[in-house]
Write a protein that holds these residues in place. Sequence first.
Motif, PDB file in Angstrom:
ATOM      1  N   ARG A 166     -12.940   9.146 -20.902  1.00  0.00           N
ATOM      2  CA  ARG A 166     -13.959  10.202 -20.899  1.00  0.00           C
ATOM      3  C   ARG A 166     -14.663  10.285 -19.540  1.00  0.00           C
ATOM      4  O   ARG A 166     -15.168  11.341 -19.151  1.00  0.00           O
ATOM      5  N   GLU A 167     -14.700   9.172 -18.797  1.00  0.00           N
ATOM      6  CA  GLU A 167     -15.331   9.163 -17.479  1.00  0.00           C
ATOM      7  C   GLU A 167     -14.477   9.887 -16.432  1.00  0.00           C
ATOM      8  O   GLU A 167     -14.969  10.210 -15.347  1.00  0.00           O
ATOM      9  N   LEU A 168     -13.208  10.136 -16.755  1.00  0.00           N
ATOM     10  CA  LEU A 168     -12.303  10.787 -15.824  1.00  0.00           C
ATOM     11  C   LEU A 168     -12.111  12.267 -16.134  1.00  0.00           C
ATOM     12  O   LEU A 168     -11.497  12.984 -15.338  1.00  0.00           O
ATOM     13  N   ARG A 169     -12.607  12.723 -17.276  1.00  0.00           N
ATOM     14  CA  ARG A 169     -12.383  14.116 -17.686  1.00  0.00           C
ATOM     15  C   ARG A 169     -12.906  15.088 -16.636  1.00  0.00           C
ATOM     16  O   ARG A 169     -14.033  14.971 -16.161  1.00  0.00           O
ATOM     17  N   ASP A 170     -12.039  16.037 -16.263  1.00  0.00           N
ATOM     18  CA  ASP A 170     -12.372  17.080 -15.283  1.00  0.00           C
ATOM     19  C   ASP A 170     -12.794  16.490 -13.937  1.00  0.00           C
ATOM     20  O   ASP A 170     -13.583  17.090 -13.213  1.00  0.00           O
ATOM     21  N   GLN A 171     -12.241  15.325 -13.599  1.00  0.00           N
ATOM     22  CA  GLN A 171     -12.561  14.668 -12.331  1.00  0.00           C
ATOM     23  C   GLN A 171     -11.267  14.319 -11.592  1.00  0.00           C
ATOM     24  O   GLN A 171     -10.221  14.090 -12.205  1.00  0.00           O
ATOM     25  N   ALA A 172     -11.358  14.291 -10.264  1.00  0.00           N
ATOM     26  CA  ALA A 172     -10.295  13.750  -9.420  1.00  0.00           C
ATOM     27  C   ALA A 172     -10.927  12.611  -8.619  1.00  0.00           C
ATOM     28  O   ALA A 172     -11.730  12.848  -7.723  1.00  0.00           O
ATOM     29  N   VAL A 173     -10.571  11.380  -8.983  1.00  0.00           N
ATOM     30  CA  VAL A 173     -11.261  10.198  -8.471  1.00  0.00           C
ATOM     31  C   VAL A 173     -10.323   9.399  -7.557  1.00  0.00           C
ATOM     32  O   VAL A 173      -9.178   9.121  -7.936  1.00  0.00           O
ATOM     33  N   PRO A 174     -10.765   9.021  -6.356  1.00  0.00           N
ATOM     34  CA  PRO A 174      -9.929   8.146  -5.520  1.00  0.00           C
ATOM     35  C   PRO A 174      -9.595   6.852  -6.277  1.00  0.00           C
ATOM     36  O   PRO A 174     -10.475   6.250  -6.908  1.00  0.00           O
ATOM     37  N   LEU A 175      -8.337   6.451  -6.222  1.00  0.00           N
ATOM     38  CA  LEU A 175      -7.935   5.237  -6.924  1.00  0.00           C
ATOM     39  C   LEU A 175      -8.712   4.030  -6.425  1.00  0.00           C
ATOM     40  O   LEU A 175      -8.930   3.071  -7.172  1.00  0.00           O
ATOM     41  N   THR A 176      -9.150   4.061  -5.177  1.00  0.00           N
ATOM     42  CA  THR A 176      -9.919   2.944  -4.638  1.00  0.00           C
ATOM     43  C   THR A 176     -11.221   2.719  -5.409  1.00  0.00           C
ATOM     44  O   THR A 176     -11.734   1.597  -5.433  1.00  0.00           O
ATOM     45  N   GLU A 177     -11.769   3.766  -6.038  1.00  0.00           N
ATOM     46  CA  GLU A 177     -12.996   3.599  -6.820  1.00  0.00           C
ATOM     47  C   GLU A 177     -12.734   2.814  -8.104  1.00  0.00           C
ATOM     48  O   GLU A 177     -13.664   2.242  -8.681  1.00  0.00           O
ATOM     49  N   LEU A 178     -11.478   2.787  -8.541  1.00  0.00           N
ATOM     50  CA  LEU A 178     -11.142   2.092  -9.783  1.00  0.00           C
ATOM     51  C   LEU A 178     -10.470   0.746  -9.522  1.00  0.00           C
ATOM     52  O   LEU A 178     -10.703  -0.208 -10.257  1.00  0.00           O
ATOM     53  N   TRP A 179      -9.641   0.682  -8.477  1.00  0.00           N
ATOM     54  CA  TRP A 179      -8.872  -0.526  -8.206  1.00  0.00           C
ATOM     55  C   TRP A 179      -9.359  -1.268  -6.953  1.00  0.00           C
ATOM     56  O   TRP A 179      -8.874  -2.362  -6.672  1.00  0.00           O
ATOM     57  N   GLY A 180     -10.257  -0.674  -6.197  1.00  0.00           N
ATOM     58  CA  GLY A 180     -10.781  -1.341  -5.010  1.00  0.00           C
ATOM     59  C   GLY A 180      -9.732  -1.634  -3.960  1.00  0.00           C
ATOM     60  O   GLY A 180      -8.888  -0.793  -3.640  1.00  0.00           O
ATOM     61  N   ASP A 181      -9.756  -2.866  -3.413  1.00  0.00           N
ATOM     62  CA  ASP A 181      -8.861  -3.247  -2.321  1.00  0.00           C
ATOM     63  C   ASP A 181      -7.394  -3.151  -2.725  1.00  0.00           C
ATOM     64  O   ASP A 181      -6.530  -2.881  -1.873  1.00  0.00           O
ATOM     65  N   ARG A 182      -7.109  -3.373  -3.984  1.00  0.00           N
ATOM     66  CA  ARG A 182      -5.721  -3.285  -4.431  1.00  0.00           C
ATOM     67  C   ARG A 182      -5.169  -1.879  -4.196  1.00  0.00           C
ATOM     68  O   ARG A 182      -4.028  -1.703  -3.779  1.00  0.00           O
ATOM     69  N   ALA A 183      -5.986  -0.859  -4.461  1.00  0.00           N
ATOM     70  CA  ALA A 183      -5.567   0.525  -4.229  1.00  0.00           C
ATOM     71  C   ALA A 183      -5.410   0.803  -2.740  1.00  0.00           C
ATOM     72  O   ALA A 183      -4.477   1.499  -2.319  1.00  0.00           O
ATOM     73  N   ALA A 184      -6.318   0.253  -1.926  1.00  0.00           N
ATOM     74  CA  ALA A 184      -6.226   0.457  -0.475  1.00  0.00           C
ATOM     75  C   ALA A 184      -4.934  -0.144   0.078  1.00  0.00           C
ATOM     76  O   ALA A 184      -4.270   0.454   0.930  1.00  0.00           O
ATOM     77  N   ARG A 185      -4.574  -1.324  -0.411  1.00  0.00           N
ATOM     78  CA  ARG A 185      -3.319  -1.950   0.028  1.00  0.00           C
ATOM     79  C   ARG A 185      -2.119  -1.118  -0.397  1.00  0.00           C
ATOM     80  O   ARG A 185      -1.147  -0.957   0.358  1.00  0.00           O
ATOM     81  N   LEU A 186      -2.173  -0.584  -1.607  1.00  0.00           N
ATOM     82  CA  LEU A 186      -1.076   0.242  -2.104  1.00  0.00           C
ATOM     83  C   LEU A 186      -0.935   1.502  -1.257  1.00  0.00           C
ATOM     84  O   LEU A 186       0.179   1.900  -0.903  1.00  0.00           O
ATOM     85  N   GLU A 187      -2.048   2.152  -0.929  1.00  0.00           N
ATOM     86  CA  GLU A 187      -1.996   3.347  -0.079  1.00  0.00           C
ATOM     87  C   GLU A 187      -1.345   3.034   1.262  1.00  0.00           C
ATOM     88  O   GLU A 187      -0.485   3.792   1.739  1.00  0.00           O
ATOM     89  N   ARG A 188      -1.734   1.921   1.865  1.00  0.00           N
ATOM     90  CA  ARG A 188      -1.155   1.565   3.166  1.00  0.00           C
ATOM     91  C   ARG A 188       0.349   1.332   3.045  1.00  0.00           C
ATOM     92  O   ARG A 188       1.121   1.732   3.924  1.00  0.00           O
ATOM     93  N   ARG A 189       0.757   0.699   1.952  1.00  0.00           N
ATOM     94  CA  ARG A 189       2.182   0.430   1.760  1.00  0.00           C
ATOM     95  C   ARG A 189       2.961   1.730   1.566  1.00  0.00           C
ATOM     96  O   ARG A 189       4.036   1.926   2.147  1.00  0.00           O
ATOM     97  N   LEU A 190       2.419   2.641   0.760  1.00  0.00           N
ATOM     98  CA  LEU A 190       3.107   3.916   0.511  1.00  0.00           C
ATOM     99  C   LEU A 190       3.167   4.764   1.782  1.00  0.00           C
ATOM    100  O   LEU A 190       4.155   5.471   2.020  1.00  0.00           O
ATOM    101  N   ASN A 191       2.126   4.695   2.596  1.00  0.00           N
ATOM    102  CA  ASN A 191       2.088   5.497   3.816  1.00  0.00           C
ATOM    103  C   ASN A 191       3.154   5.081   4.823  1.00  0.00           C
ATOM    104  O   ASN A 191       3.506   5.867   5.717  1.00  0.00           O
TER     105      ASN A 191
END
Length: 246
Positions: A86-111
């Motif tokens: 329900r906290e995500l409804r009608d929202q586009a949220v950066p994954l870093t807000e939910l996963w923190g550093d883990r999401a940042a590392r994933l973004e760097r790897r995908l890039n």
Amino acid sequence: MIPKSALLPWIADVTLMRPDGLLPLVHLPDVATALVYRRTGPRDGDLRVVGPRSRASYHPGKELPMCIRVRLRPGVARSVFGVPVRELRDQAVPLTELWGDRAARLERRLNELSGTDSVLRGIEDAVLEGLRHDADPRDPLLREAVQSLSTTGDRVAALAQRLSVSERHLRDLFTDRVGLTPKRFTRIQRVRTVLAGAGAAKWAGLAVDTGYYDQSHMAADFHALMGVSPTAFRAGHLPTATPCAT
């Protein structure tokens, strides 16, 4: 694009999107939560979690070198992202807000990856890693309710009675795990069915086939969620596009 077999129970579909700067960007109402990777430059990109959309939105077109959307099956997102949907409804949220550093590392790897297939596999591995495998005793109930509301169009009261739960319990479970009430879930699924069938059948017949009382009922529901009538949408007469929220 086909997800790896280990993810089939959790992923509804995977799409390689090709945004066109000359065409408006249309986001349809959707009961699913999605993880979207957007490549914005040769080595720049980000991951965003797009929650369920209660109504359509229209934005100016944009061009991106790569855009991959992984739609999760309704009820899965909380296990992956660790927050009530329900906290995500009608929202586009950066994954870093939910996963923190883990999401940042994933973004760097995908890039650093070049092909869409390798990027997709990287996203899928991250989703698999994020899945919490602790069984929730409510999972079978939720799966049956989602299946029923998606295919048979059961009324909420009748479905709750058949599942031996109260309407309130069913509503609370949907709101927490799917991000929508059962009634809103059903409305969105019906409108998406109308969109899929547009052009293949007359409006009156499509209204009956999708569970509406009549064509005017279908048109009113369609307009409430899409912002225009079915005929206008099919003809490409869309609402004015507005910039995406930051």
